[in-house]
Design a protein around this motif. Structure first.
Motif, PDB file in Angstrom:
ATOM      1  N   PRO A 211     -58.121 -32.769  53.361  1.00 41.24           N
ATOM      2  CA  PRO A 211     -57.315 -33.162  52.199  1.00 41.24           C
ATOM      3  C   PRO A 211     -57.170 -32.069  51.161  1.00 41.24           C
ATOM      4  N   LEU A 212     -58.158 -31.198  51.030  1.00 39.60           N
ATOM      5  CA  LEU A 212     -58.081 -30.164  50.004  1.00 39.60           C
ATOM      6  C   LEU A 212     -56.952 -29.177  50.296  1.00 39.60           C
ATOM      7  N   LYS A 213     -56.722 -28.899  51.575  1.00 35.74           N
ATOM      8  CA  LYS A 213     -55.620 -28.012  51.938  1.00 35.74           C
ATOM      9  C   LYS A 213     -54.290 -28.649  51.558  1.00 35.74           C
ATOM     10  N   ARG A 214     -54.168 -29.965  51.769  1.00 36.91           N
ATOM     11  CA  ARG A 214     -52.945 -30.657  51.406  1.00 36.91           C
ATOM     12  C   ARG A 214     -52.746 -30.662  49.887  1.00 36.91           C
ATOM     13  N   VAL A 215     -53.827 -30.890  49.153  1.00 36.17           N
ATOM     14  CA  VAL A 215     -53.734 -30.882  47.687  1.00 36.17           C
ATOM     15  C   VAL A 215     -53.259 -29.518  47.196  1.00 36.17           C
ATOM     16  N   ARG A 216     -53.834 -28.473  47.735  1.00 31.77           N
ATOM     17  CA  ARG A 216     -53.462 -27.119  47.315  1.00 31.77           C
ATOM     18  C   ARG A 216     -51.984 -26.848  47.629  1.00 31.77           C
ATOM     19  N   ARG A 217     -51.539 -27.290  48.780  1.00 30.03           N
ATOM     20  CA  ARG A 217     -50.152 -27.061  49.191  1.00 30.03           C
ATOM     21  C   ARG A 217     -49.174 -27.819  48.286  1.00 30.03           C
ATOM     22  N   GLU A 218     -49.497 -29.083  47.987  1.00 30.99           N
ATOM     23  CA  GLU A 218     -48.604 -29.866  47.133  1.00 30.99           C
ATOM     24  C   GLU A 218     -48.599 -29.338  45.698  1.00 30.99           C
ATOM     25  N   ALA A 219     -49.763 -28.903  45.211  1.00 33.23           N
ATOM     26  CA  ALA A 219     -49.818 -28.340  43.853  1.00 33.23           C
ATOM     27  C   ALA A 219     -48.988 -27.067  43.775  1.00 33.23           C
ATOM     28  N   ALA A 220     -49.061 -26.225  44.815  1.00 35.83           N
ATOM     29  CA  ALA A 220     -48.246 -25.012  44.834  1.00 35.83           C
ATOM     30  C   ALA A 220     -46.763 -25.351  44.861  1.00 35.83           C
TER      31      ALA A 220
ATOM     32  N   ASP B 106     -48.501 -38.130  41.746  1.00 34.59           N
ATOM     33  CA  ASP B 106     -49.313 -39.304  42.075  1.00 34.59           C
ATOM     34  C   ASP B 106     -49.969 -39.148  43.445  1.00 34.59           C
ATOM     35  N   ALA B 107     -49.244 -38.548  44.398  1.00 35.66           N
ATOM     36  CA  ALA B 107     -49.807 -38.340  45.735  1.00 35.66           C
ATOM     37  C   ALA B 107     -50.989 -37.371  45.686  1.00 35.66           C
ATOM     38  N   ILE B 108     -50.880 -36.327  44.861  1.00 39.24           N
ATOM     39  CA  ILE B 108     -51.985 -35.384  44.718  1.00 39.24           C
ATOM     40  C   ILE B 108     -53.215 -36.092  44.153  1.00 39.24           C
ATOM     41  N   GLU B 109     -53.000 -36.948  43.165  1.00 33.96           N
ATOM     42  CA  GLU B 109     -54.120 -37.689  42.579  1.00 33.96           C
ATOM     43  C   GLU B 109     -54.807 -38.564  43.627  1.00 33.96           C
ATOM     44  N   GLU B 110     -54.010 -39.212  44.482  1.00 30.94           N
ATOM     45  CA  GLU B 110     -54.579 -40.058  45.529  1.00 30.94           C
ATOM     46  C   GLU B 110     -55.327 -39.220  46.568  1.00 30.94           C
ATOM     47  N   GLN B 111     -54.778 -38.068  46.928  1.00 30.83           N
ATOM     48  CA  GLN B 111     -55.443 -37.200  47.895  1.00 30.83           C
ATOM     49  C   GLN B 111     -56.741 -36.633  47.335  1.00 30.83           C
ATOM     50  N   LEU B 112     -56.754 -36.324  46.049  1.00 32.96           N
ATOM     51  CA  LEU B 112     -57.989 -35.838  45.429  1.00 32.96           C
ATOM     52  C   LEU B 112     -59.065 -36.915  45.434  1.00 32.96           C
ATOM     53  N   ALA B 113     -58.656 -38.173  45.225  1.00 32.30           N
ATOM     54  CA  ALA B 113     -59.626 -39.261  45.281  1.00 32.30           C
ATOM     55  C   ALA B 113     -60.234 -39.353  46.680  1.00 32.30           C
TER      56      ALA B 113
ATOM     57  N   THR C  58     -62.594 -27.833  41.267  1.00 31.81           N
ATOM     58  CA  THR C  58     -61.591 -26.920  40.711  1.00 31.81           C
ATOM     59  C   THR C  58     -60.194 -27.510  40.809  1.00 31.81           C
ATOM     60  N   LEU C  59     -59.855 -28.066  41.975  1.00 31.60           N
ATOM     61  CA  LEU C  59     -58.524 -28.644  42.150  1.00 31.60           C
ATOM     62  C   LEU C  59     -58.341 -29.891  41.285  1.00 31.60           C
ATOM     63  N   ALA C  60     -59.408 -30.665  41.113  1.00 32.76           N
ATOM     64  CA  ALA C  60     -59.309 -31.845  40.248  1.00 32.76           C
ATOM     65  C   ALA C  60     -59.033 -31.434  38.803  1.00 32.76           C
ATOM     66  N   ALA C  61     -59.609 -30.309  38.377  1.00 35.00           N
ATOM     67  CA  ALA C  61     -59.375 -29.833  37.011  1.00 35.00           C
ATOM     68  C   ALA C  61     -57.950 -29.330  36.819  1.00 35.00           C
ATOM     69  N   VAL C  62     -57.265 -28.984  37.910  1.00 32.31           N
ATOM     70  CA  VAL C  62     -55.893 -28.480  37.827  1.00 32.31           C
ATOM     71  C   VAL C  62     -54.891 -29.609  37.607  1.00 32.31           C
ATOM     72  N   LEU C  63     -55.211 -30.813  38.095  1.00 34.41           N
ATOM     73  CA  LEU C  63     -54.215 -31.888  38.134  1.00 34.41           C
ATOM     74  C   LEU C  63     -53.687 -32.253  36.750  1.00 34.41           C
TER      75      LEU C  63
ATOM     76  N   ARG D  78     -47.866 -18.997  43.963  1.00 38.49           N
ATOM     77  CA  ARG D  78     -48.349 -18.261  45.137  1.00 38.49           C
ATOM     78  C   ARG D  78     -49.863 -18.171  45.141  1.00 38.49           C
ATOM     79  N   ARG D  79     -50.458 -18.061  43.956  1.00 31.23           N
ATOM     80  CA  ARG D  79     -51.922 -17.989  43.889  1.00 31.23           C
ATOM     81  C   ARG D  79     -52.552 -19.315  44.293  1.00 31.23           C
ATOM     82  N   VAL D  80     -52.003 -20.424  43.813  1.00 37.37           N
ATOM     83  CA  VAL D  80     -52.552 -21.739  44.143  1.00 37.37           C
ATOM     84  C   VAL D  80     -52.375 -22.041  45.629  1.00 37.37           C
ATOM     85  N   ALA D  81     -51.255 -21.593  46.218  1.00 33.40           N
ATOM     86  CA  ALA D  81     -51.036 -21.788  47.658  1.00 33.40           C
ATOM     87  C   ALA D  81     -52.070 -21.044  48.486  1.00 33.40           C
ATOM     88  N   ASN D  82     -52.680 -20.016  47.906  1.00 28.45           N
ATOM     89  CA  ASN D  82     -53.756 -19.267  48.566  1.00 28.45           C
ATOM     90  C   ASN D  82     -53.271 -18.599  49.852  1.00 28.45           C
TER      91      ASN D  82
END
Length: 429
Positions: free
Chosen positions: A186-195, A235-242, A263-268, A315-319
């Motif tokens: 899920p963390l990879k998905r969160v990072r991708r959606e945030a990017a 909203d999807a990112i919030e659910e994935q982080l949960a 770290t990703l939770a602090a970004v949301l 680009r940085r968040v996408a890693n």
């Protein structure tokens, strides 16, 4: 009101993140590539559901010798599901609902018999008890369906109801086991959606700048709608982080990923705030064009620079392998912040002032997404008053003006000691 949709810019950014794909996938048409990508992201959860269903049936049928233990695979599949949200909670809710529904249903039907009014009474009581025990929506639904099953299919007074309770518990336990030993990412998905969302933010800022320069309010309106349509993705990112938060607690393979989840939770929150502030900025830009306000070219240039900096941050968040370093992103954002001065506007009206204020707010949000604390982000902004609440880094503004701040410069990255000194000065003043 327009129907909620996926903004074209969000889809475009998802395609950009998949640009490294090679071979047959890269040669597929875009619609087929989108469907293939969706299946690829869902395949591991689908595989989890299949393995969990088969294992739950084997335990309930072959080891516990329950006749037709269909509740076990159903419970396992529903608890896992395809969504990447709160899967652990979903499994617990399902087991609680089945236990409450089957237990109450079997107890009541044995005494009052089976029929229309009996089914009504059993469903009302089972759902009431489930809601009393837990606020989850799945609990009440499973309690109702389980109670109906007992009232209509199982003979009153038989042990079948209790077997179904055990079957549901087996299915839920198997689902939790598969979550822990075969975790999804899920963390990879969160990072991708945030990017992707940051990519949308960058595009919208660029469109607002172009719309101001060409006095095209329709162009800005389209960009504003794209920004509004990103809310489901947030909203999807919030659910994935949960879901990720649950996973790092139960999976031995993900415990070491706890710092990344934090770290990703602090970004949301700053990401959500940044998108909202961009919407306000776009709305005010529409007012500026419609009212024929002469927006200073320096402010339009500042918007473009902010768009480029947010693109770098995306680009940085996408890693990605070629992603810029944190220091480069911070440097770009600080360079933009240093230009967000009140002298940028000459004899400003309300519209220009609001736009500059929103640019400064977006900068603070994006710096927090980049990893700075709020006090550090605010400190990078040129002061606009004599006594700013956070001591600024730079004091070049208005050298001959009585408004110039005279406080001591704080460090760029606020420490506990510097914040304590700041709090002490604030309380003594």
């Amino acid at each position: 009101m327009s129907q909620t949709r996926t903004p074209p810019r969000l889809s475009a950014w998802r395609d950009r993140l998949d640009a490294r794909a090679l071979g047959v996938y890269a040669a597929l048409p875009v619609p087929l590539r989108t469907r293939s990508r969706r299946l690829a992201y869902a395949f591991l959860p689908i595989l989890q559901c299949g393995i969990a269903a088969g294992l739950a049936w084997f335990i309930a049928n072959d080891l516990l010798h329950h006749p037709r233990p269909f509740f076990a695979p159903i419970a396992a599949a529903i608890a896992l599901g395809i969504g990447m949200g709160r899967r652990v909670r979903r499994g617990i809710e399902l087991v609680i609902g089945v236990v409450v529904g089957v237990g109450l249903g079997d107890l009541l039907i044995a005494h009052i018999g089976s029929g229309p009014w009996q089914i009504t009474a059993v469903v009302v009581l089972a759902m009431s008890a489930a809601v009393f025990l837990d606020r989850g929506a799945l609990v009440g639904t499973q309690a109702a369906s389980s109670a109906i099953l007992v009232a209509t299919l199982l003979p009153p007074g038989s042990t079948g109801g209790y077997d179904r309770m055990v079957d549901a518990s087996v299915g839920g336990a198997v689902a939790l086991l598969l979550m822990a030993l075969m975790p999804v990412h899920p963390l990879k998905r969160v990072r991708r959606e945030a990017a992707s969302l940051l990519g949308v933010a960058s595009s919208v800022l660029g469109e607002v700048a172009d719309g101001l320069e060409t006095r095209d309010s329709d162009r800005i309106r389209r960009a504003l709608q794209d920004a509004r349509d990103t809310q489901p993705a947030i909203d999807a990112i919030e659910e994935q982080l949960a879901g990720a938060r649950e996973l790092v607690k139960i999976s031995p393979f993900y415990r070491r990923r706890r710092p990344e989840e934090v770290t990703l939770a602090a970004v949301l929150n700053p990401l959500d705030n940044g998108i909202r502030n961009i919407r306000v900025l776009a709305r005010r830009a529409i007012v500026a064009v419609d009212d024929q306000v002469d927006v200073p070219p320096a402010l339009v240039a500042l918007l473009r620079s902010l768009s480029d900096a947010v693109e770098l941050l995306a680009r940085r968040v996408a890693n990605d392998p070629d992603a810029p370093k944190d220091a480069q992103v911070h440097r770009e954002l600080r360079a933009v912040a240093s230009r967000a001065k009140r002298e940028l506007l000459f004899d400003p009206g309300l519209t220009e002032t609001v736009m500059l204020a929103q640019v400064r707010s977006v900068l603070v949000d994006m710096m927090q997404v980049a990893g700075l604390s709020k006090i550090s982000a605010v400190a990078t902004l040129p002061p606009t008053v004599r006594t700013p609440s956070v001591e600024p880094e730079l004091l070049e503004e208005w050298p001959d003006s009585p408004d110039r701040p005279t406080s001591v410069l704080p460090p760029f990255k606020a420490t506990r000691a510097s914040m304590a000194r700041y709090d002490g000065k604030k309380s003594s003043s």
